[in-house]
Write a protein that holds these residues in place. Structure first.
Motif, PDB file in Angstrom:
ATOM      1  N   TRP A   1      98.250  38.197 182.370  1.00  0.00           N
ATOM      2  CA  TRP A   1      97.989  36.566 181.889  1.00  0.00           C
ATOM      3  C   TRP A   1      97.390  37.039 180.697  1.00  0.00           C
ATOM      4  CZ3 TRP A   1     101.614  34.164 183.967  1.00  0.00           C
ATOM      5  CH2 TRP A   1     101.878  34.120 185.563  1.00  0.00           C
ATOM      6  N   GLU A   2      96.641  38.152 180.294  1.00  0.00           N
ATOM      7  CA  GLU A   2      95.820  38.236 179.141  1.00  0.00           C
ATOM      8  C   GLU A   2      96.883  38.372 177.921  1.00  0.00           C
ATOM      9  OE1 GLU A   2      93.461  41.634 179.841  1.00  0.00           O
ATOM     10  OE2 GLU A   2      92.409  40.580 181.524  1.00  0.00           O
ATOM     11  N   GLU A   3      97.870  38.696 177.988  1.00  0.00           N
ATOM     12  CA  GLU A   3      98.865  39.064 176.831  1.00  0.00           C
ATOM     13  C   GLU A   3      99.078  37.596 176.451  1.00  0.00           C
ATOM     14  OE1 GLU A   3     102.885  40.458 178.083  1.00  0.00           O
ATOM     15  OE2 GLU A   3     103.799  39.516 176.282  1.00  0.00           O
ATOM     16  N   TYR A   4      99.579  36.584 177.248  1.00  0.00           N
ATOM     17  CA  TYR A   4      99.777  35.245 176.875  1.00  0.00           C
ATOM     18  C   TYR A   4      98.660  34.513 176.462  1.00  0.00           C
ATOM     19  CZ  TYR A   4     103.923  36.392 179.938  1.00  0.00           C
ATOM     20  OH  TYR A   4     104.916  36.851 180.082  1.00  0.00           O
ATOM     21  N   ALA A   5      97.204  34.920 176.895  1.00  0.00           N
ATOM     22  CA  ALA A   5      95.933  34.215 176.164  1.00  0.00           C
ATOM     23  C   ALA A   5      96.135  34.698 174.620  1.00  0.00           C
ATOM     24  CB  ALA A   5      95.014  34.884 177.082  1.00  0.00           C
ATOM     25  N   LYS A   6      96.763  35.689 174.399  1.00  0.00           N
ATOM     26  CA  LYS A   6      96.735  36.372 173.027  1.00  0.00           C
ATOM     27  C   LYS A   6      97.613  35.784 172.135  1.00  0.00           C
ATOM     28  CE  LYS A   6      94.594  40.699 174.299  1.00  0.00           C
ATOM     29  NZ  LYS A   6      94.920  41.640 174.842  1.00  0.00           N
ATOM     30  N   ARG A   7      98.840  35.592 172.830  1.00  0.00           N
ATOM     31  CA  ARG A   7     100.077  35.058 171.921  1.00  0.00           C
ATOM     32  C   ARG A   7     100.243  33.709 171.997  1.00  0.00           C
ATOM     33  NH1 ARG A   7     105.156  38.155 174.616  1.00  0.00           N
ATOM     34  NH2 ARG A   7     106.141  37.205 172.749  1.00  0.00           N
ATOM     35  N   CYS A   8     100.045  32.998 172.845  1.00  0.00           N
ATOM     36  CA  CYS A   8     100.427  31.464 173.074  1.00  0.00           C
ATOM     37  C   CYS A   8      99.434  30.695 172.240  1.00  0.00           C
ATOM     38  CB  CYS A   8     100.060  31.012 174.544  1.00  0.00           C
ATOM     39  SG  CYS A   8     100.380  29.003 174.676  1.00  0.00           S
ATOM     40  N   ILE A   9     100.000  29.674 171.452  1.00  0.00           N
ATOM     41  CA  ILE A   9      98.993  28.981 170.530  1.00  0.00           C
ATOM     42  C   ILE A   9      98.811  27.657 170.986  1.00  0.00           C
ATOM     43  CG2 ILE A   9      99.574  30.269 168.447  1.00  0.00           C
ATOM     44  CD1 ILE A   9     101.612  28.133 167.590  1.00  0.00           C
ATOM     45  N   ALA A  10      99.286  27.279 172.116  1.00  0.00           N
ATOM     46  CA  ALA A  10      99.081  25.887 172.991  1.00  0.00           C
ATOM     47  C   ALA A  10      99.780  24.779 172.245  1.00  0.00           C
ATOM     48  CB  ALA A  10      97.585  25.780 173.263  1.00  0.00           C
ATOM     49  N   CYS A  11     101.127  25.093 171.665  1.00  0.00           N
ATOM     50  CA  CYS A  11     101.764  24.134 170.748  1.00  0.00           C
ATOM     51  C   CYS A  11     102.222  23.155 171.740  1.00  0.00           C
ATOM     52  CB  CYS A  11     102.687  24.495 169.699  1.00  0.00           C
ATOM     53  SG  CYS A  11     103.795  25.376 170.816  1.00  0.00           S
ATOM     54  N   GLY A  12     102.598  23.520 173.077  1.00  0.00           N
ATOM     55  CA  GLY A  12     103.330  22.680 173.992  1.00  0.00           C
ATOM     56  C   GLY A  12     104.946  22.419 173.783  1.00  0.00           C
ATOM     57  N   ARG A  13     105.340  23.162 172.919  1.00  0.00           N
ATOM     58  CA  ARG A  13     106.761  22.934 172.761  1.00  0.00           C
ATOM     59  C   ARG A  13     107.586  23.199 173.897  1.00  0.00           C
ATOM     60  NH1 ARG A  13     108.921  25.385 167.162  1.00  0.00           N
ATOM     61  NH2 ARG A  13     107.640  24.227 165.698  1.00  0.00           N
ATOM     62  N   CYS A  14     107.263  24.307 174.674  1.00  0.00           N
ATOM     63  CA  CYS A  14     107.932  24.778 176.058  1.00  0.00           C
ATOM     64  C   CYS A  14     107.650  23.451 177.040  1.00  0.00           C
ATOM     65  CB  CYS A  14     107.122  25.812 176.550  1.00  0.00           C
ATOM     66  SG  CYS A  14     105.471  25.785 176.598  1.00  0.00           S
ATOM     67  N   ASN A  15     106.552  22.951 177.027  1.00  0.00           N
ATOM     68  CA  ASN A  15     106.411  21.751 177.800  1.00  0.00           C
ATOM     69  C   ASN A  15     107.353  20.267 177.373  1.00  0.00           C
ATOM     70  OD1 ASN A  15     102.905  22.252 178.136  1.00  0.00           O
ATOM     71  ND2 ASN A  15     104.570  22.879 179.588  1.00  0.00           N
ATOM     72  N   PHE A  16     107.362  20.366 176.215  1.00  0.00           N
ATOM     73  CA  PHE A  16     108.001  19.066 175.804  1.00  0.00           C
ATOM     74  C   PHE A  16     109.607  19.152 175.778  1.00  0.00           C
ATOM     75  CE2 PHE A  16     103.802  18.412 173.763  1.00  0.00           C
ATOM     76  CZ  PHE A  16     103.426  17.761 174.886  1.00  0.00           C
ATOM     77  N   SER A  17     110.278  20.460 175.775  1.00  0.00           N
ATOM     78  CA  SER A  17     111.649  20.799 175.501  1.00  0.00           C
ATOM     79  C   SER A  17     112.034  20.807 177.131  1.00  0.00           C
ATOM     80  CB  SER A  17     111.813  21.742 174.496  1.00  0.00           C
ATOM     81  OG  SER A  17     111.089  22.881 175.164  1.00  0.00           O
ATOM     82  N   CYS A  18     111.381  21.081 177.878  1.00  0.00           N
ATOM     83  CA  CYS A  18     111.640  21.416 179.275  1.00  0.00           C
ATOM     84  C   CYS A  18     112.048  20.173 179.917  1.00  0.00           C
ATOM     85  CB  CYS A  18     110.377  21.919 180.004  1.00  0.00           C
ATOM     86  SG  CYS A  18     110.689  22.396 181.765  1.00  0.00           S
TER      87      CYS A  18
END
Ligand code: SF4
Ligand code: SF4
Length: 339
Positions: free
Chosen positions: A217-234
Motif C-alpha cells: 500500500w506504500e506505493e499508492y501512498a506515494k503515487r495517489c494524489i487523492a483527487c477522487g476521479r476514480c470514485n466519481f467515475s466508478c
C-alpha cells in the motif's frame, strides 16, 4: 422480437418514446475531456440516435440518474422542513452490460442494506428501464469477463448500431406497441467473451489481517494524489455526504443536500474531535480495494467492482486498479505458501 430499423425510423420511435420516458445515453461533449483538446463522454438526455456515442466507453456512468452528484433532500423554511416536490418521471437508459450489473450493486447499497430503503434513490430507480448496448469489442482497461459482468439478460431492449440503422431486440412487453409493423429479423446484442486484461481475484477465506499492513500500500501512498476521479467515475461508488446551506438573503431559510463523496478524497473520514481514520493515501487505496473485492461480497454475495476500467481510464497518476487486485491476489497466495 427483433427488428432492423433505419436511423430515421428509429428517431420517430424515440420521439414517441420520449412522450413517456426521459431517454438518457452516453453523449460526446467536445473539449471537456481529461486533457486539453480531448472530449468527455457522459450521460445526457437524448432525442436522436445520432447523438449516442457508442464507439467509445463513457467516462462517467449512468449512476447520476438515480443518484445525482448533488440532490436537495429537504428545504428549510424557518422552523419547517419541506421535501421538494418531485415529478413522477420514467427513464429509458442506454447501458452496457457491466453498467447494468453496476446498477444491481447500487440497488444492494441503497435498497437492500438493512431494513430501510433510500427513498430518494428508489423513486427514480423504480422507473428506470434499460436498453443494453452490445459490445462487439472490449475497450481499453476493461476486465468485465474476470468480474463476470460481460453478459446480462436483465434488459428491456438490446441494441446494435450500424452506420445508418440499428438492430433492436425488444424483450419487455411494455415496449411492444412502439414497434408495430416493422420487419422482423434474428438479433441478439453482442457481448464480449474476453478482455486484454485478466484479473485474478483472491480467495476471500484466505485473506488475513497481515494484508492490511502490507508494504504494497506504500506505493499508492506515494503515487495517489487523492483527487477522487476514480470514485466519481466508478459506477458502483455510492458514498455521499450531506451539506447544509443557508441562503444569503435569509439565513433562516436554506436546504440540506447530499453530494457525492469518495473514500480517496480528503476529509472523507474526518470526525468530530479531529479524528481522521485514513489520513495516508495508501490506506485509502486499501480501503477501496478491499471494499470492491472483499467486504461487499461478504455482505451481498457478489463483488462490487464490475470491471469497467473507468478508474484506470481516469486516474491522472496512471494507477491501475486491475494491477492492484492482481497484486492483492499474489500477496494472499504467497502468504498461503509461506504459511
Ligand atoms: S472500481 Fe474501477 S473497474 Fe471497478 S467498477 Fe469501479 S470504476 Fe469500474
Ligand atoms: S484517480 Fe488515481 S490519483 Fe486520483 S484518487 Fe483515484 S487512485 Fe488516487
Amino acid at each position: 422480437m427483433s427488428y432492423k430499423i433505419s436511423n430515421s425510423k428509429f428517431n420517430e420511435i424515440l420521439e414517441r418514446l420520449s412522450n413517456d420516458y426521459e431517454i438518457y445515453a452516453p453523449v460526446r461533449i467536445k473539449g471537456r475531456g481529461r486533457f486539453s483538446d480531448t472530449d468527455n463522454i457522459r450521460y445526457q438526455k437524448i432525442s436522436k440516435v445520432e447523438e449516442i456515442e457508442y464507439k467509445e466507453k463513457s467516462r462517467f456512468s449512468a449512476k447520476e440518474i438515480p443518484f445525482p452528484a448533488t440532490e436537495t433532500i429537504f428545504n428549510i423554511v424557518g422552523e419547517q422542513l419541506l421535501e421538494p416536490l418531485v415529478k413522477n418521471r420514467k427513464f429509458l437508459v442506454f447501458l452496457r452490460s457491466c453498467d447494468i450489473h453496476a446498477m444491481d450493486k447500487l440497488d444492494s447499497i441503497f435498497l437492500k442494506n438493512g431494513d430501510v430503503q433510500d427513498p430518494y434513490y428508489k423513486r427514480k430507480r423504480d422507473n428506470i428501464s434499460y436498453i443494453v448496448m452490445g459490445c462487439n469489442k472490449s475497450f481499453e482497461n476493461c476486465f468485465c469477463v474476470s468480474m463476470g459482468t460481460n453478459k446480462t439478460d436483465n434488459y428491456s431492449m438490446g441494441i446494435g448500431f450500424e452506420q445508418d440503422s440499428v438492430k433492436l431486440e425488444v424483450k419487455d412487453s411494455i415496449f411492444f406497441d412502439y414497434f408495430n409493423n416493422l420487419d422482423k429479423i434474428d438479433f441478439k446484442p453482442d457481448f464480449v467473451e474476453e478482455n486484454d486484461i485478466v484479473v485474478n481475484l483472491p480467495d476471500g477465506e484466505k485473506i488475513d489481517t497481515s494484508l492490511f499492513n502490507d508494504e504494497m500500500w506504500e506505493e499508492y501512498a506515494k503515487r495517489c494524489i487523492a483527487c477522487g476521479r476514480c470514485n466519481f467515475s466508478c459506477p458502483t461508488c455510492s458514498c455521499f455526504t450531506t451539506v447544509d446551506i443557508a441562503y444569503d438573503d435569509n439565513v433562516d431559510n436554506g436546504e440540506r443536500r447530499r453530494t457525492w463523496a469518495g473514500c480517496h478524497v480528503d476529509k472523507f473520514t474526518d470526525m468530530a474531535g479531529g479524528h481522521v481514520f485514513r489520513n495516508d493515501y495508501g490506506s485509502r487505496m486499501r480501503f477501496k480495494t478491499m471494499h470492491k473485492i472483499y467486504d461487499f461480497n461478504k455482505r451481498f454475495g457478489s463483488h462490487m467492482c464490475v470491471g469497467c476500467g473507468r478508474c484506470d481510464d481516469q486516474c491522472p497518476e496512471y494507477i491501475s486498479f486491475s494491477n492492484c487486485i492482481n497484486k492483492v491476489t499474489k500477496k494472499v497466495n504467497d502468504t498461503i505458501k509461506e504459511g
